[in-house]
Design an enzyme around this catalytic site. Structure first.
Site, PDB file in Angstrom:
ATOM      1  N   HIS A   1       0.852  -1.201   0.000  1.00  0.00           N
ATOM      2  CA  HIS A   1       0.000   0.000   0.000  1.00  0.00           C
ATOM      3  C   HIS A   1       0.883   1.245   0.000  1.00  0.00           C
ATOM      4  O   HIS A   1       2.101   1.155   0.133  1.00  0.00           O
ATOM      5  CB  HIS A   1      -0.995  -0.015   1.160  1.00  0.00           C
ATOM      6  CG  HIS A   1      -0.373   0.131   2.526  1.00  0.00           C
ATOM      7  ND1 HIS A   1       0.392  -0.849   3.105  1.00  0.00           N
ATOM      8  CD2 HIS A   1      -0.404   1.150   3.421  1.00  0.00           C
ATOM      9  CE1 HIS A   1       0.791  -0.452   4.301  1.00  0.00           C
ATOM     10  NE2 HIS A   1       0.327   0.773   4.518  1.00  0.00           N
TER      11      HIS A   1
ATOM     12  N   HIS B   1       1.464   3.960   1.875  1.00  0.00           N
ATOM     13  CA  HIS B   1       2.040   4.747   2.972  1.00  0.00           C
ATOM     14  C   HIS B   1       3.560   4.842   2.845  1.00  0.00           C
ATOM     15  O   HIS B   1       4.236   3.901   2.455  1.00  0.00           O
ATOM     16  CB  HIS B   1       1.646   4.152   4.328  1.00  0.00           C
ATOM     17  CG  HIS B   1       0.219   4.440   4.682  1.00  0.00           C
ATOM     18  ND1 HIS B   1      -0.494   3.690   5.587  1.00  0.00           N
ATOM     19  CD2 HIS B   1      -0.625   5.402   4.231  1.00  0.00           C
ATOM     20  CE1 HIS B   1      -1.723   4.183   5.691  1.00  0.00           C
ATOM     21  NE2 HIS B   1      -1.830   5.218   4.879  1.00  0.00           N
TER      22      HIS B   1
ATOM     23  N   ASP C   1       6.021   4.831   4.884  1.00  0.00           N
ATOM     24  CA  ASP C   1       6.925   3.897   5.571  1.00  0.00           C
ATOM     25  C   ASP C   1       6.997   2.543   4.854  1.00  0.00           C
ATOM     26  O   ASP C   1       7.745   1.656   5.270  1.00  0.00           O
ATOM     27  CB  ASP C   1       6.529   3.719   7.051  1.00  0.00           C
ATOM     28  CG  ASP C   1       5.157   3.102   7.246  1.00  0.00           C
ATOM     29  OD1 ASP C   1       4.200   3.576   6.620  1.00  0.00           O
ATOM     30  OD2 ASP C   1       5.040   2.146   8.031  1.00  0.00           O
ATOM     31  N   HIS C   2       6.237   2.414   3.744  1.00  0.00           N
ATOM     32  CA  HIS C   2       6.293   1.190   2.936  1.00  0.00           C
ATOM     33  C   HIS C   2       6.841   1.457   1.532  1.00  0.00           C
ATOM     34  O   HIS C   2       7.117   0.528   0.792  1.00  0.00           O
ATOM     35  CB  HIS C   2       4.898   0.562   2.818  1.00  0.00           C
ATOM     36  CG  HIS C   2       4.295   0.214   4.150  1.00  0.00           C
ATOM     37  ND1 HIS C   2       3.995  -1.075   4.528  1.00  0.00           N
ATOM     38  CD2 HIS C   2       3.976   0.990   5.216  1.00  0.00           C
ATOM     39  CE1 HIS C   2       3.508  -1.075   5.759  1.00  0.00           C
ATOM     40  NE2 HIS C   2       3.488   0.175   6.198  1.00  0.00           N
TER      41      HIS C   2
ATOM     42  N   HIS D   1      -7.328  -0.585   5.663  1.00  0.00           N
ATOM     43  CA  HIS D   1      -6.269   0.309   6.151  1.00  0.00           C
ATOM     44  C   HIS D   1      -6.058   1.427   5.123  1.00  0.00           C
ATOM     45  O   HIS D   1      -6.007   2.603   5.472  1.00  0.00           O
ATOM     46  CB  HIS D   1      -4.996  -0.508   6.362  1.00  0.00           C
ATOM     47  CG  HIS D   1      -3.802   0.275   6.793  1.00  0.00           C
ATOM     48  ND1 HIS D   1      -3.674   0.818   8.048  1.00  0.00           N
ATOM     49  CD2 HIS D   1      -2.664   0.605   6.132  1.00  0.00           C
ATOM     50  CE1 HIS D   1      -2.511   1.450   8.132  1.00  0.00           C
ATOM     51  NE2 HIS D   1      -1.874   1.336   6.984  1.00  0.00           N
TER      52      HIS D   1
ATOM     53  N   ASP E   1      -0.110  -3.776   6.353  1.00  0.00           N
ATOM     54  CA  ASP E   1      -0.643  -3.191   7.587  1.00  0.00           C
ATOM     55  C   ASP E   1      -2.095  -3.572   7.833  1.00  0.00           C
ATOM     56  O   ASP E   1      -2.856  -2.792   8.426  1.00  0.00           O
ATOM     57  CB  ASP E   1      -0.545  -1.658   7.532  1.00  0.00           C
ATOM     58  CG  ASP E   1       0.867  -1.147   7.767  1.00  0.00           C
ATOM     59  OD1 ASP E   1       1.772  -1.963   7.998  1.00  0.00           O
ATOM     60  OD2 ASP E   1       1.054   0.085   7.716  1.00  0.00           O
TER      61      ASP E   1
ATOM     62  N   HIS F   1       4.807  -4.526  10.665  1.00  0.00           N
ATOM     63  CA  HIS F   1       5.235  -3.857  11.904  1.00  0.00           C
ATOM     64  C   HIS F   1       5.349  -4.834  13.082  1.00  0.00           C
ATOM     65  O   HIS F   1       4.568  -5.777  13.188  1.00  0.00           O
ATOM     66  CB  HIS F   1       4.252  -2.743  12.290  1.00  0.00           C
ATOM     67  CG  HIS F   1       4.241  -1.583  11.349  1.00  0.00           C
ATOM     68  ND1 HIS F   1       5.088  -0.507  11.489  1.00  0.00           N
ATOM     69  CD2 HIS F   1       3.504  -1.343  10.244  1.00  0.00           C
ATOM     70  CE1 HIS F   1       4.857   0.357  10.510  1.00  0.00           C
ATOM     71  NE2 HIS F   1       3.897  -0.121   9.735  1.00  0.00           N
TER      72      HIS F   1
HETATM   73 FE    FE Z   1       2.957   0.982   8.024  1.00  0.00          FE
HETATM   74 ZN    ZN Z   2       0.266   1.755   6.489  1.00  0.00          ZN
END
Ligand code: FE
Ligand code: ZN
Length: 261
Positions: free
Chosen positions: A58, A60, A62-63, A116, A133, A171
């Protein structure tokens, strides 16, 4: 006869609690959700690995934050959800698509698991699922874009995978999720055991991932919305009754309560 090389599945830690799951055969590698390029480059360099592909669940940051730098260095194809805007994607994917990585003789199947985020996807490979996530140890992702119904349905789909399926989420949240899970179901013996096991692993700075779907179904309250003890405890916390035989109502109330913790 062709010998089968065992693929290794390695978590490269990134940021505070992300894992960049890396599959490799000592020669070629793929990485999933590279939020940061630096730890990936360091790992690939150290182990003399070629980056064959980047997979994303996805959008985001941090990915995805490391994608463009990795593409610049390794010129790898980038697979990711077709419904999300992610710079660098060369192969947009959705439900039913197959990712073939020839160098690793690898075939992954794509399923849509929105909630999410709206376009969130997961990758299935043998008895492994890379689920980003959406599902976490003893918990689930926050709703950023989708509806409770979508996230509930996506979790149900993951829970319907075979019991021995190994879930690789992004995570290290298991320990963080335990207090809420225990508040939902304080008498669940398997959950209490999991609490001990989780603390023991984290004390040694070891990952709690992956976990089996069987363990998750036995201990994750978000996969247990029809459990009478959990419904009862939620109703006590809410101070009112939940509609009978309505799993989605239970899930929605649970996710909202979790957001307050
Ligand atoms: Fe994340
Ligand atoms: Zn995420």
């Amino acid at each position: 006869m062709k010998t089968l090389t065992m693929l290794k599945i390695i978590p490269i830690p990134a940021f505070a609690d992300n894992y960049i799951w890396t599959l490799h055969d000592n020669q070629h590698a793929i990485v999933i959700d590279p939020g940061d390029a630096a730890p990936v480059r360091a790992y690939l360099d150290k182990h003399h690995l070629q980056l064959g592909a980047i997979l994303v669940t996805h959008h985001h940051r941090d990915h995805t934050g490391g994608i463009l730098e990795l593409v610049e260095v390794y010129n790898s194809p980038v697979y990711g959800p077709r419904l999300e805007k992610i710079p660098g994607i060369t192969h947009p994917l959705g439900e039913g698509d197959i990712v073939e990585i020839a160098a690793l003789n690898l075939r992954l199947q794509v399923i849509d698991i929105p909630g999410h985020t709206c376009g969130h996807i997961a990758y299935l490979w043998n008895n492994s699922v890379f689920c980003g996530d959406t599902l976490f140890g003893c918990g689930c992702g926050k709703l950023f874009e989708g509806t409770h119904a979508q996230l509930h349905h996506s979790l149900q789909r993951l829970a319907a995978l075979p019991d021995d399926t190994l879930a690789y989420c992004t995570h290290e949240y298991t320990e963080l999720n335990l207090p809420f899970a225990l508040a939902c179901e304080p008498d669940n013996q398997q959950l209490k055991q999991r609490e001990q096991d989780t603390h023991a692993l984290r004390e040694q700075n070891q990952t709690t991932l992956p976990f089996t779907m069987a363990l998750e179904k036995a201990t994750n309250p978000f996969l247990r919305c029809n459990e009478p003890a959990i419904i009862h405890n939620l109703e006590l916390k809410l101070g009112h009754q939940l509609p009978a035989n309505d799993e989605l109502a239970v899930f929605t109330a649970m996710r909202k309560l979790r957001d307050l913790c």
